[in-house]
Design an enzyme around this catalytic site. Structure first.
Site, PDB file in Angstrom:
ATOM      1  NE  ARG A  15      -1.694  -1.816   3.423  1.00 55.93           N
ATOM      2  CZ  ARG A  15      -2.177  -1.835   4.850  1.00 55.93           C
ATOM      3  NH1 ARG A  15      -3.233  -1.631   5.206  1.00 55.93           N
ATOM      4  NH2 ARG A  15      -1.377  -2.375   5.579  1.00 55.93           N
ATOM      5  CE  LYS A  75       1.303  -2.386   9.638  1.00 56.81           C
ATOM      6  NZ  LYS A  75      -0.270  -2.614  10.352  1.00 56.81           N
ATOM      7  CE1 TYR A  94      -4.591   2.058  10.638  1.00 57.95           C
ATOM      8  CE2 TYR A  94      -3.674   1.554   8.638  1.00 57.95           C
ATOM      9  CZ  TYR A  94      -4.616   2.048   9.393  1.00 57.95           C
ATOM     10  OH  TYR A  94      -6.145   1.886   8.821  1.00 57.95           O
ATOM     11  CG  HIS A  96      -0.788  -0.901  15.391  1.00 56.00           C
ATOM     12  ND1 HIS A  96      -2.102  -0.837  15.598  1.00 56.00           N
ATOM     13  CD2 HIS A  96      -0.946  -0.848  13.801  1.00 56.00           C
ATOM     14  CE1 HIS A  96      -2.956  -0.857  14.630  1.00 56.00           C
ATOM     15  NE2 HIS A  96      -2.208  -0.898  13.368  1.00 56.00           N
ATOM     16  CD  GLU A 118      -2.557   2.634  15.774  1.00 53.46           C
ATOM     17  OE1 GLU A 118      -2.426   3.302  14.543  1.00 53.46           O
ATOM     18  OE2 GLU A 118      -1.430   3.013  16.424  1.00 53.46           O
ATOM     19  CG  ASP A 270      -3.163  -4.702  14.469  1.00 49.31           C
ATOM     20  OD1 ASP A 270      -3.973  -5.314  15.426  1.00 49.31           O
ATOM     21  OD2 ASP A 270      -3.782  -3.791  13.718  1.00 49.31           O
TER      22      ASP A 270
END
Ligand code: NAD
Length: 370
Positions: A15, A75, A94, A96, A118, A270
């Protein structure tokens, strides 16, 4: 502002954080956009399309990170990207962080201002930047689960929907949020026998209405979980406590008592995963066995379907990105509480209570450290 879009380097991550329509809109708002060469390739977006939209293409990731005021990614940064961190850089991706103390430490030491997709939380309680990828991962969870249940892939060899005269597979879904609901849609659609477990009774009422008796809902406790997991063929883990590590709902003893060749898909990996036996895997090496039970624990499942995921993701992220670019992090956070909730690290401090609690770190309100 200068916005940088690096090529993702996580395993099989295809992505990209910004599409050409976003470049055009940022340019119209007076910003500069730098895109690393081949960043869009995995999603079939060429460098030429970015150039035509008004971006400059850079060959070097290090130069891009060095010049950008704001880096927009998909990511969490990988270790090779840590040296690119620097004070004041806004990182919008993101993150995480809860299960990742090392990355957290690096962001704090370099005083990077990390805004995590997130944990952006709207006033109605929704997590708008988690939703699109959760929709993708929930639907995929049943697809991959069905595949790994096939004997050639190591599963017990059961067809999810059964056939006339033969019972369907038992599917258990832990958590009836966005992932769980989308998984339920697929599993019910394929004809499986589905049990969905959540701790939120109002959510179970809604799901009962939506599915009209085509699945069984159960309140979450250790009794209902072990009673449904033991006879299951496929268990999908999709619980979330925003910003915190996922609760370990399925203990190792339960896994040991499951059928050989059953499959667990831990979508919540995740956030550390909700099976005690889980550890994160990659698209290159997605599964492992514990006590004869196949575990699929890929932490970036939507990367497998970038044509769907990149556009679904950037549709949701772009309005927040534009606000950050137009008003700066501090200005945007002052007027937009949802974005404020997304700030996980700021100027060397953890500014999200869930992340801090998961790692035993101190945290500060963003307003106190600005
Ligand atoms: N692996 C991947 O590629 C991938 C992709 C997308 C999302 N995810 C992850 O999937 C997880 C779920 O995301 P979501 O968008 O569905 O979240 P969500 O907030 O929409 O749903 C989570 C649900 O879990 C329930 N829950 C919390 N604690 C519970 C408990 N003890 N027992 C039963 N239910 C409980 C909540 O009530 C809620 O309904 C998140 O960790 C998310 O990051 C992973």
């Amino acid at each position: 502002m200068i916005i940088g879009v690096p090529k993702e380097i996580k395993d099989h991550e295809t992505r990209v954080g910004l599409v050409p329509s976003g470049v055009t809109a940022l340019r119209q708002a007076g910003h500069e956009v730098l895109v690393e060469t081949h960043a869009g390739e995995g999603s079939s977006i060429t460098d030429r399309e970015y150039i035509e939209a008004g971006a400059a293409i850079l060959e070097s990731a290090a130069e891009l990170w060095g010049r950008a005021d704001l880096v927009v990614k998909v990511k969490e940064p990988q270790p090779a990207e840590y040296p690119c961190f620097r004070p004041g850089l806004i990182l919008f991706t993101y993150l995480h962080l809860a299960p990742q103390p090392e990355l957290t430490g690096r962001l704090l030491a370099a005083r990077v201002n990390g805004v995590a997709y997130e944990t952006i939380l709207e006033s109605d309680g929704s997590l708008p930047l988690l939703t699109p990828m959760s929709e993708v991962a929930g639907r995929m969870a049943v697809q991959v689960g069905a595949q790994y249940l096939e004997r050639p892939y190591g599963g017990r060899g059961i067809l999810l929907g059964g056939v006339p005269g033969v019972a369907p597979a038992n599917v258990v879904i832990l958590g009836g949020g966005v992932v769980g609901t989308n998984a339920a849609k697929m599993a019910v659609g394929m004809g499986a026998h589905v049990i969905l477990i959540d701790r939120n009774l109002n959510r179970l009422r809604e799901l009962d209405d939506i599915f009209g008796g085509r699945l069984v809902t159960m309140a979450s406790n250790s009794y209902t979980i072990s009673g449904s997991v033991l006879p299951a063929d496929l268990v999908i883990g999709s619980v979330l406590i925003p910003g915190a590590s996922a609760p370990k709902l399925v203990r190792r003893e339960m896994i040991a008592s499951m059928k050989r060749g059953a499959v667990v898909v831990d979508v919540a990996i995740d956030q550390g995963g909700c099976f005690e036996t889980s550890h994160a895997t990659t698209h290159t090496d997605p599964i492992f066995l514990v006590d004869g039970v196949l575990h699929y624990c890929v932490s970036n499942m939507p990367a497998a379907v970038p044509h769907t995921s990149t556009f679904a993701l950037t549709n949701a992220t772009f309005p927040y990105l534009l606000e950050l670019a137009n008003n700066g992090l501090e200005g945007a956070c002052r007027t937009h509480a949802a974005l404020r909730a997304g700030v996980n690290t700021y100027n060397g401090y953890v500014t999200h209570s869930g992340v801090a609690a998961s790692q035993g770190r101190e945290w500060r309100e963003l307003a106190a450290v600005e």
